[in-house]
Each structure stands twice: as structure tokens, then as C-alpha cells.
Scaffold this motif. Structure first.
Motif, PDB file in Angstrom:
ATOM      1  N   ARG A 268       6.951   2.795  -4.076  1.00  0.00           N
ATOM      2  CA  ARG A 268       5.795   2.687  -2.943  1.00  0.00           C
ATOM      3  C   ARG A 268       5.652   4.076  -2.396  1.00  0.00           C
ATOM      4  O   ARG A 268       3.990   4.348  -2.421  1.00  0.00           O
ATOM      5  CB  ARG A 268       6.554   1.791  -2.087  1.00  0.00           C
ATOM      6  N   HIS A 272       1.980   5.794  -2.241  1.00  0.00           N
ATOM      7  CA  HIS A 272       1.453   5.928  -0.925  1.00  0.00           C
ATOM      8  C   HIS A 272       1.054   7.614  -1.000  1.00  0.00           C
ATOM      9  O   HIS A 272      -0.230   7.808  -0.565  1.00  0.00           O
ATOM     10  CB  HIS A 272       2.309   5.749   0.186  1.00  0.00           C
ATOM     11  N   ASN A 294       8.914  -2.879  -0.620  1.00  0.00           N
ATOM     12  CA  ASN A 294       7.823  -2.856  -1.634  1.00  0.00           C
ATOM     13  C   ASN A 294       6.508  -2.942  -1.039  1.00  0.00           C
ATOM     14  O   ASN A 294       5.400  -2.901  -1.765  1.00  0.00           O
ATOM     15  CB  ASN A 294       8.170  -4.296  -2.378  1.00  0.00           C
ATOM     16  N   LEU A 296       3.132  -1.900   1.013  1.00  0.00           N
ATOM     17  CA  LEU A 296       2.325  -0.903   1.524  1.00  0.00           C
ATOM     18  C   LEU A 296       0.926  -1.541   1.907  1.00  0.00           C
ATOM     19  O   LEU A 296       0.337  -1.879   1.245  1.00  0.00           O
ATOM     20  CB  LEU A 296       1.919   0.007   0.598  1.00  0.00           C
ATOM     21  N   SER A 351       1.544  -5.109  -2.527  1.00  0.00           N
ATOM     22  CA  SER A 351       3.034  -5.159  -2.702  1.00  0.00           C
ATOM     23  C   SER A 351       3.490  -5.122  -4.142  1.00  0.00           C
ATOM     24  O   SER A 351       2.882  -5.715  -5.284  1.00  0.00           O
ATOM     25  CB  SER A 351       3.229  -6.711  -2.119  1.00  0.00           C
ATOM     26  N   LEU A 352       4.612  -4.163  -4.373  1.00  0.00           N
ATOM     27  CA  LEU A 352       5.242  -3.885  -5.706  1.00  0.00           C
ATOM     28  C   LEU A 352       6.398  -4.729  -6.046  1.00  0.00           C
ATOM     29  O   LEU A 352       6.764  -5.797  -5.127  1.00  0.00           O
ATOM     30  CB  LEU A 352       5.748  -2.588  -5.680  1.00  0.00           C
TER      31      LEU A 352
END
Length: 399
Positions: A268, A272, A294, A296, A351-352
Motif C-alpha cells: 500500500r 501511495h 490494506n 488507501l 483496497s489491496l
């Protein structure tokens, strides 16, 4: 090629090991857990194994786990069941302005049944001040409900501090932990909660299964009435395959929680940093540190998030607005946080998850940066309304 999936807060793919756990109960393990013959006993064993696994993730007694059809039912049972069971003690409930609709709507229903609900504001990061909760308590307060982590911006609430206040006043404390379970520690004693809701599909289990933790001794009305399943707390023949699936998902989460959270956090932050490097003007929405590893949620200055995702079919993500028929409504979460309309409508949630790769994120950052620059160029050339957009139909709203 399939779009790069960056919407794990909306739902997760079912883990292959979870599928393997589920399938036998659709075949030879098809018995009714209430039956006394071998078919029933095999199914019953599957249910109780699953219960132990979910309890292991929460560090609680298996008898305190009630299986449900999902997070929405778990929240409804926690809120309505607790309110009705404790009505003789009072009729006041405290919550926050940024709860999920699966909490807010049951509370609105309870207001129609004569309950009073206090909706507390949050700060610019999306956190509630525990002292505001203390100040909102009255002699009629019977329940406090505060989500563990926000689904849109990922901000984590100070549950342990809130729980201490609740216990000091003898008030039950519920948390919607749909987004936090499996991503960060959710040990119920550390969080000081009495009720905790789980949604399986946020945890690499199928949709249609969830659980509610109910601390031993807590009085709660049954939400569904029928035979005495789930210790008399939730009637209905058990969904054995999906319970087994949730149990396996919980076991996997418990085994890999620390390493997986650390890995996803590093991804993440890389993503970013890459966005800031390529785009420049990127505004973070949510708490800078007390946030799900997870999640952002960012706004790109001068760009509408719905426009951006509509022009970016290579990426599956969510916006901070709901758009229909050419008009948009800003997310209640972002509005409660005090974001300006431009920043709020510019929000995109990435979202990861477990399957996210470095290569996907690097490619996604390049694609997003290119589309942001295109949209800024369009805005520079023509008048662009950030509230009205006809391109929003392809964008998903944060869930």
C-alpha cells in the motif's frame, strides 16, 4: 485482460483452501447436524470445528460464536436483539455518524420502536473521541456501537478505550468488525467488546455467511425464531458448507495475520508513494497511521473520482460518491469527516488484498496517473462540474 482488482474492502475472492474445505459438505457431508446418525454427526463435527476456528481468531470461547447469514444479519441481531432484551433497563443507544448502513438502518428502525439514538460526530480523520461517548451516556443508555475500522477510509477506532468507558458504566458494547477481522488483531478481550460482527466475504470466505460473537452472560433476544439451533440464539438448519468455509478462512487469517498485514502495508505504501510521484497533488483521506494496512483512500485535486474510474476500466476500485442519472451524492462518511465537496467527490478507494502484486500496483499507478492528467487537461479546457457527471455509471461505490 481482467481489470486489476483493488476493491478488497467490497469483497474478497474465495481462497482456494476455503473452497477445498467447503466442497466435501456439498457431497458426502450433506447430513443435517441435528440428526443423530453418522451423516448428521459428520455435519455436526464440521460446524463445531468451524466454530472453534472462528473463536480462535477472536480468542474467545467457541460457545460465544453464533453463525449468521452475513455481517448484516450479525449487526441486526446484535443491535435489535440487545435493545429488545434490555428494554426494561433503558432505551438509549450511542453510535457514530460513519457507521455502515447495516448498523445505521437497524438503529433507524429502533428509533421507530421508541428507542433514542445519539449519532456522534468524528474528526477529520474519521475517528470518534471516546470522551464524547462518555459525555453522551445517560442513565437510559443500554448499548454503544462503534465500528472497528471504517470501510471507506480504513480509519481504526479506539475500541479498547471506548470499551473501558462502557464497562465503567455497565453498558454493553458492540462493534461491526466486518472490515477489520483478518486484517488486524481482533481479540475480543483486548478490544473490550461484548458483541462483534463478522462478514465472511470480507475474509476470503463466500458471501452469505457471517458470525456474531456474544460474550458469555450477555442477554440478547433471538433474531430468528424456530428450533433451537446455535444454542437457541439463531434458528434455522445450519449452512454447514459455508460455516466450514468461514472456519477455514478464520484459521488461515489467524495463521498469517502478522506477516500478511505487514506485506500488504508495504504494498500500500509503495502504491501511495508511486501515485504521489507520478501525479503530484494527492490528498489522503483517513488517519495517516491508525488505518487498515490494506486501505488507501485518496483524492486527486481537480479530478472527479467517478469520472476517473469510468475512464479507467483497467482498474476495479471504488469512489466516495453514489452516482445515478447524472447526479452524485457525497459519501456520508466523507461528509461527516468534513471534506470539501471537491475533495470528497474526488475520492477513490483502493483496497489491496492477499492476491495483490507489486506488478499490478506499479501498472495501476501508471494508468491512474495518465488518466488523472487527461482529466486535468479536459478540466483546464472546458468547464467541468464535479458534482454532475454522466460518466459515473461504471464506477463502484465504496462498500
Amino acid at each position: 485482460m481482467e481489470p486489476i482488482y483493488l476493491d478488497y474492502n467490497a469483497t474478497t475472492p474465495v481462497d482456494p483452501l476455503v473452497v477445498e474445505e467447503l466442497l466435501p459438505y456439498l457431497r458426502e457431508g450433506f447430513g443435517n447436524p441435528s440428526s443423530s446418525h453418522p451423516y448428521g454427526k459428520k455435519a455436526k463435527e464440521g460446524v463445531e470445528t468451524a466454530r472453534k476456528r472462528v473463536a480462535g481468531l477472536l480468542d474467545c470461547d467457541p460457545a460465544e460464536i453464533v453463525f449468521t447469514s452475513g455481517g448484516t444479519e450479525a449487526n441486526n441481531q446484535a443491535l435489535i436483539g440487545t435493545a429488545m432484551a434490555n428494554r426494561e433497563k433503558g432505551n438509549h443507544i450511542i453510535t457514530t455518524a460513519i457507521e455502515h448502513p447495516a448498523v445505521l438502518n437497524p438503529l433507524h428502525w429502533l428509533e421507530g420502536q421508541g428507542f433514542a439514538v445519539t449519532y456522534l460526530p468524528v474528526d477529520g480523520y474519521g475517528q470518534v473521541d471516546p470522551q464524547m461517548i462518555r459525555q453522551a451516556i445517560t442513565d437510559k443508555t443500554i448499548l454503544i456501537s462503534v465500528m472497528h475500522a471504517n470501510n471507506e477510509v480504513g480509519t481504526i477506532q479506539p475500541l479498547a478505550e471506548i470499551g473501558a468507558i462502557a464497562r465503567e458504566h455497565g453498558i454493553l458494547f458492540h462493534t461491526d468488525a466486518a472490515q477489520s477481522v483478518g486484517k488486524i488483531p481482533t481479540r475480543v478481550d483486548e478490544l473490550r467488546v461484548d458483541l462483534l460482527s463478522i462478514a465472511g466475504h470480507k475474509l476470503y470466505a463466500p458471501k452469505g455467511i457471517g458470525a456474531l460473537y456474544v460474550r458469555r452472560g450477555v442477554k440478547i433476544d433471538s433474531y430468528l425464531h424456530g428450533a433451537g439451533h446455535e444454542g437457541g440464539r439463531r434458528a434455522g438448519t445450519e449452512n454447514v458448507p459455508y460455516m466450514a468455509a468461514l472456519g477455514k478462512a478464520a484459521e488461515l487469517a489467524a495463521e498469517h495475520l502478522a506477516t500478511e498485514s505487514e506485506h500488504v502495508l508495504s504494498l500500500r505504501e509503495r502504491f501511495h508513494d508511486r501515485l504521489k510521484e507520478l501525479v503530484g497533488d494527492v490528498l489522503l483521506n483517513g488517519h495517516p497511521t491508525s488505518r487498515l494496512p490494506n486501505t488507501l483512500n485518496v483524492s486527486f485535486a481537480g479530478v472527479n473520482g467517478a469520472d476517473l474510474l469510468a475512464r479507467t476500466p483497467e482498474i476495479a476500485a471504488s469512489t466516495g460518491s453514489a452516482c445515478h442519472d447524472g447526479s452524485c451524492e457525497l459519501s456520508g462518511v466523507l461528509k461527516a469527516m468534513g471534506l470539501s465537496p471537491e475533495q470528497g467527490f474526488g475520492a477513490v478507494r483502493f483496497s489491496l488484498g492477499r492476491l495483490t502484486t507489486v506488478e499490478e500496483l506499479d501498472r495501476a499507478a501508471e494508468i491512474v496517473a495518465a488518466r488523472v492528467k487527461e482529466l486535468r487537461g479536459i478540466r483546464g479546457g472546458v468547464s467541468h462540474n464535479h458534482v454532475q457527471t454522466g460518466l459515473s455509471a461504471l464506477a463502484s461505490c465504496a462498500g
